[in-house]
Design an enzyme around this catalytic site. Structure first.
Site, PDB file in Angstrom:
ATOM      1  N   HIS A 101      -2.618   4.553  -1.148  1.00  0.00           N
ATOM      2  CA  HIS A 101      -2.499   5.987  -0.820  1.00  0.00           C
ATOM      3  C   HIS A 101      -3.138   6.861  -1.901  1.00  0.00           C
ATOM      4  O   HIS A 101      -2.651   7.947  -2.205  1.00  0.00           O
ATOM      5  CB  HIS A 101      -1.035   6.391  -0.624  1.00  0.00           C
ATOM      6  N   ASN A 174       4.810   7.021   7.288  1.00  0.00           N
ATOM      7  CA  ASN A 174       3.425   6.860   7.745  1.00  0.00           C
ATOM      8  C   ASN A 174       3.255   7.522   9.109  1.00  0.00           C
ATOM      9  O   ASN A 174       4.235   7.923   9.738  1.00  0.00           O
ATOM     10  CB  ASN A 174       3.076   5.376   7.880  1.00  0.00           C
ATOM     11  N   TYR A 388       8.805   2.202  -6.124  1.00  0.00           N
ATOM     12  CA  TYR A 388       8.309   3.579  -6.298  1.00  0.00           C
ATOM     13  C   TYR A 388       8.644   4.167  -7.664  1.00  0.00           C
ATOM     14  O   TYR A 388       7.872   4.965  -8.196  1.00  0.00           O
ATOM     15  CB  TYR A 388       8.794   4.481  -5.148  1.00  0.00           C
TER      16      TYR A 388
HETATM   17 FE1  HDE Z   1       4.283   2.533  -0.037  1.00  0.00          FE
HETATM   18  N1  HDE Z   1       3.763   2.669  -2.008  1.00  0.00           N
HETATM   19  N2  HDE Z   1       4.849   0.627  -0.352  1.00  0.00           N
HETATM   20  N3  HDE Z   1       4.660   2.279   1.936  1.00  0.00           N
HETATM   21  N4  HDE Z   1       3.693   4.376   0.295  1.00  0.00           N
HETATM   22  C1  HDE Z   1       3.233   3.752  -2.578  1.00  0.00           C
HETATM   23  O1  HDE Z   1       3.918   4.659  -4.614  1.00  0.00           O
HETATM   24  C2  HDE Z   1       5.063   0.053  -1.550  1.00  0.00           C
HETATM   25  C3  HDE Z   1       5.152   1.166   2.544  1.00  0.00           C
HETATM   26  C4  HDE Z   1       3.811   5.079   1.450  1.00  0.00           C
HETATM   27  O2  HDE Z   1       1.718  10.504  -1.093  1.00  0.00           O
HETATM   28  C5  HDE Z   1       3.149   3.623  -4.076  1.00  0.00           C
HETATM   29  O3  HDE Z   1       3.642   6.644  -5.653  1.00  0.00           O
HETATM   30  C6  HDE Z   1       5.615  -1.257  -1.382  1.00  0.00           C
HETATM   31  C7  HDE Z   1       5.606   1.467   3.864  1.00  0.00           C
HETATM   32  C8  HDE Z   1       3.273   6.392   1.295  1.00  0.00           C
HETATM   33  O4  HDE Z   1       2.333   9.853  -3.089  1.00  0.00           O
HETATM   34  C9  HDE Z   1       3.786   2.261  -4.338  1.00  0.00           C
HETATM   35  C10 HDE Z   1       5.703  -1.455  -0.039  1.00  0.00           C
HETATM   36  C11 HDE Z   1       5.356   2.791   4.042  1.00  0.00           C
HETATM   37  C12 HDE Z   1       2.828   6.448  -0.025  1.00  0.00           C
HETATM   38  C13 HDE Z   1       4.117   1.785  -2.957  1.00  0.00           C
HETATM   39  C14 HDE Z   1       5.243  -0.271   0.601  1.00  0.00           C
HETATM   40  C15 HDE Z   1       4.770   3.279   2.834  1.00  0.00           C
HETATM   41  C16 HDE Z   1       3.115   5.181  -0.621  1.00  0.00           C
HETATM   42  C17 HDE Z   1       1.780   3.837  -4.658  1.00  0.00           C
HETATM   43  C18 HDE Z   1       6.178  -2.693   0.679  1.00  0.00           C
HETATM   44  C19 HDE Z   1       5.606   3.638   5.290  1.00  0.00           C
HETATM   45  C20 HDE Z   1       2.118   7.606  -0.702  1.00  0.00           C
HETATM   46  C21 HDE Z   1       1.831   5.159  -5.368  1.00  0.00           C
HETATM   47  C22 HDE Z   1       7.518  -2.943   0.555  1.00  0.00           C
HETATM   48  C23 HDE Z   1       6.977   3.729   5.652  1.00  0.00           C
HETATM   49  C24 HDE Z   1       3.071   8.587  -1.273  1.00  0.00           C
HETATM   50  C25 HDE Z   1       3.192   5.606  -5.237  1.00  0.00           C
HETATM   51  C26 HDE Z   1       2.315   9.747  -1.864  1.00  0.00           C
HETATM   52  C27 HDE Z   1       2.850   4.868  -1.950  1.00  0.00           C
HETATM   53  C28 HDE Z   1       4.735   0.624  -2.759  1.00  0.00           C
HETATM   54  C29 HDE Z   1       5.170  -0.151   1.998  1.00  0.00           C
HETATM   55  C30 HDE Z   1       4.377   4.654   2.702  1.00  0.00           C
HETATM   56  C31 HDE Z   1       2.933   1.280  -5.126  1.00  0.00           C
HETATM   57  C32 HDE Z   1       5.968  -2.209  -2.491  1.00  0.00           C
HETATM   58  C33 HDE Z   1       6.257   0.491   4.848  1.00  0.00           C
HETATM   59  C34 HDE Z   1       3.186   7.484   2.339  1.00  0.00           C
HETATM   60  O5  HDE Z   1       4.960   2.377  -5.081  1.00  0.00           O
END
Ligand code: HDE
Length: 725
Positions: A101, A174, A388
């Site tokens: 993202h 999402n 996060y």
């Molecule tokens: Fe994320 N995800 N994600 N994700 N995600 C990040 O956090 C992570 C997942 C989502 O505009 C990171 O600040 C793991 C699902 C959004 O700043 C990080 C897993 C969904 C955003 C991270 C998921 C998301 C992130 C990278 C699997 C939809 C952007 C930078 C378990 C429900 C937020 C940050 C923004 C961002 C980890 C899966 C949505 C690395 C480990 C499922 C919208 O922490």
């Protein structure tokens, strides 16, 4: 001749004005670009007073054009503290981009409750109808780097921060309601596979490559989400025309400690809309910032995007009777089974002041929930709750990232956390621990067992083991349900997208293995894709659970069944030449305005055109830089001579052939016909290509544009759609 430094204290374009020293900066949010508050030192330049340039330590700068040298041609001196500080700070301007993202765009607004949920949750923000809390939303793509193009085929992040009176509530969702994987332990693999391949560092922001499809074809649980990412959901027309989903099952907990399961939905008032793939590819070249520009422009024009907050509420009995596990993030709950109850509205009404300070530094965390909201045991959500916090420290560099204005709660807060890099909010008083005996005046905050966050009390048992629950084993039934719920044109787009992606995959075995999964989803889709690839249909992949073939279709899953019924918020591109019919043009402008839409004039020269009545109209785009992919519909209002000139121009011909191929509504004056002839489509013009001879025609054209696209044309302009192709 060496350039001589300007006289000390002189600002280009202005003369120094004597005044006292600037007042010390009091707030962190001070705008350094604005003239200092009264009493500050200012200079007059054209347009008013500006602040005196200083170093970060407040020393006024006399010369910002030349570094300090030993002689006019001599070496630069270490003594030049201003120069050294300026470069030092510049060298450190970048922070690590988000690992996923990375490319995102944010805006401020508010959330207003329209229906109380006080029966099911004690969360303050969900109690009183009509109450508003500030909100910040960041939309994003997942795979691309910070500088990638907006129209990549990708999931969009839809992350919402609500600054409630009981602390920040982040719904980090999402635009697709399911996810690729079921257990967070697979996330690094999924993302590694989707991102550029590690040896060559390409392709950027694309899933159309071997590693992605290799992983997917070995991960059957991903196929439901793959159907969504291969659909037009992954190429939205605008951030304003996407749904948002919390994805996981969460809990609402009321004052008695009773829990109700919940899924969160954001439904756009603008209606759902996407672009076509061929269009997306061209938008990426014409305007890589298409989505952020659209959001920026809409908000600045006062056309504030709005979403309704919907909740699907259900209890344990429903969860136990549902065909799938509510803890499995690769599954959704059809709206027909559990209706979406609308309980609030989210309005974005303010763009950011500073992209870095707000959009880049905002830190969303799934674990940010106020009392009354809680988690389920979804193993993906549990993993995210760890991830996060971890990522913010890496990215923002300090445990004190909550001190940044965009992340700081807007409610009372008090704790004993202290020090660390860049601590900006430092507690006063004697005690920095508790319990303590320093009393109310100096003793600091105390816990509140009643109002504080109490986790939902859930029984847990079972042996410690690394397993995937049997209830997570059906990988194809909902993928099929999604596919069968689409209109035929949407189904075609899904097939086309898979063929496109797999055609970029070099290894035939990966293509074939992918198709073997599609057979379990829909035999016709599998055959279409196999044909599109020129591949013999392989054996079906072995399914852990046979596909349920009879799940009912769900209209909520289709974009086209949830489109708007107006052209509001859309953009008309008007290709014009000198001598263009003034009556038609003026009527178009009026009709656009009445519809709540916008328009841009595209012309051979950016200086604009002179209408038939002698009025000069400035252009927004020169034809070379304003292709029709940037518009929802087009009109060509040209004089006879103008059309003859346009007919010699490749960009003008592309303008009309692309609009035609992308099934857009086209309005044209009789004189413009020459351009369509030269472009080779004059004989193909259909009922969505409307004449513009009178003011009435202009109004009818705008009414027709409400349908947004004339989809039946697609079957006549695509070789893949021909029966014998
Ligand atoms: Fe994320 N995800 N994600 N994700 N995600 C990040 O956090 C992570 C997942 C989502 O505009 C990171 O600040 C793991 C699902 C959004 O700043 C990080 C897993 C969904 C955003 C991270 C998921 C998301 C992130 C990278 C699997 C939809 C952007 C930078 C378990 C429900 C937020 C940050 C923004 C961002 C980890 C899966 C949505 C690395 C480990 C499922 C919208 O922490």
């Amino acid at each position: 001749m060496p350039q001589s430094p300007p006289a000390a204290g002189k600002v280009p374009g202005g003369a120094p004005k004597k005044a006292s020293r600037p007042a010390p900066a009091e707030t962190l949010s001070m705008n350094f670009a604005e003239p200092q508050a009264e009493g500050g030192e200012t200079h007059q330049v054209a347009g008013g007073d500006v602040a005196v340039l200083t170093t970060a330590h407040g020393i006024q700068v006399a010369d910002d054009q030349n570094s300090l040298k030993q002689g006019a041609r001599g070496p630069t001196l270490l003594e030049d503290a201003h120069f050294r500080e300026k470069l030092f700070h510049f060298d450190h301007e970048r922070i690590p981009e988000r690992v996923v993202h990375a490319r995102g765009y944010g805006a401020h607004g508010y959330f207003e409750l329209t229906e109380s949920l006080s029966d099911v949750t004690r969360a303050d923000v969900l109690q009183r109808v009509g109450e508003r809390v500030p909100a910040f939303v960041r939309f994003s793509t997942v795979a691309g780097s910070k500088g990638s193009a907006d129209l990549a085929r990708d999931v969009r992040g839809f992350a919402v921060k609500l600054y409630t009176q009981e602390g920040n509530w982040d719904i980090v969702g999402n635009n697709i309601p399911v996810f690729f994987i079921q257990d967070a332990i697979k996330f690094p693999d999924l993302i590694h596979a989707a991102k550029p391949e590690p040896d060559r560092d390409f392709p950027q922001a694309q899933t159309a490559h071997d590693n992605f499809w290799d992983f997917i074809s070995l991960t059957p649980e991903s196929f439901h989400m793959v159907m969504w990412t291969m659909s037009d959901r992954a190429i939205p027309r605008s951030l304003r025309t996407m749904e948002g989903f919390g994805v996981h099952t969460f809990r609402l907990v009321n004052a008695d400690g009773k829990s109700t399961f919940v899924k969160f939905h954001w439904k756009p008032k603008q209606g759902l809309q996407s672009v076509m793939w061929n269009e997306a590819v061209k938008i990426n070249g014409a305007d890589p910032d298409f989505h952020r520009r659209d959001l920026w422009d809409a908000i600045n024009a006062g056309d504030f995007p709005e979403w309704e907050l919907g909740v699907q509420l259900f209890d344990d009995a429903f969860a136990d009777s549902f065909d799938f596990d509510v803890l499995d993030a690769t599954k959704l709950i059809p709206e027909e089974l559990v209706p979406v109850r609308i309980v609030g509205r989210l309005v974005l009404d303010r763009v950011v002041d500073n992209f870095f300070a707000e959009t880049e530094q905002v830190a969303f965390m799934t674990q940010n929930v106020p009392p009354g909201i809680d988690f389920s045991n979804d193993p993906l959500l549990q993993g995210r709750n760890f991830s996060y916090l971890d990522t913010q420290i890496k990215r923002l560099g300090s445990t004190n990232f909550t001190h940044l204005p965009i992340n700081a709660p807007k409610c009372p807060m008090a704790h004993f956390q202290q020090d660390g890099h860049m601590a900006m909010r430092n507690p006063k008083g004697r005690a920095n621990y508790e319990p303590n005996s320093w009393g109310a005046a100096q003793g600091g905050p105390r816990e509140d067992p009643v109002r504080g966050f109490n986790s939902f009390t859930q029984e847990a048992d079972g042996s410690k083991q690394r397993v995937r629950s049997e209830s997570f084993a059906d990988h194809y039934s909902q993928a099929r349900q999604f596919f069968t719920s689409q209109t035929p044109i949407e189904q075609k787009h899904i097939g086309d997208a898979i063929v496109f992606e797999l055609s970029k995959v070099e290894r035939p075995d990966i293509r074939s293995r992918t198709v073997s999964h599609l057979i379990n989803i829909d035999a016709t889709l599998a055959q279409t894709v196999a044909d599109g690839l020129g591949l013999a249909l392989p054996d079906p992949a072995k399914a852990a659970r046979p596909t349920m073939m009879d799940l009912p279709t769900s209209d909520a899953l289709s974009i086209l069944k949830n489109g708007p019924d107006s052209f509001k918020g859309r953009k008309l591109g008007i290709l014009m030449t000198d001598g263009a019919d003034a009556v038609v043009f003026n009527a178009l402008v009026k009709a656009v305005d009445k519809e709540g839409a916008v328009y841009e004039v595209v012309a051979p020269k950016i200086g604009g055109v002179t209408l038939s009545d002698g009025t000069a109209v400035p252009a927004k785009q020169k034809i070379d830089g304003g292709p029709s992919v940037l518009f929802d519909a087009i009109a060509v209002v040209a004089s006879e001579e103008g059309a003859a000139l346009l007919a010699m121009d490749a960009a003008a011909k592309d303008f009309v052939t692309d609009a035609f191929a992308h099934c857009k509504y086209i309005g044209l004056t009789a004189e413009a016909q020459a351009l369509f002839e030269k472009a080779g489509i004059a004989d193909d013009l259909d009922e969505a290509c409307l004449p513009l001879a009178t003011a009435k025609d202009a109004r009818s054209f705008l009414t027709a544009c409400r349908a947004l696209r004339y989809w039946s044309r697609e079957l006549t302009v695509d070789l893949d759609a021909q029966p014998d192709a």
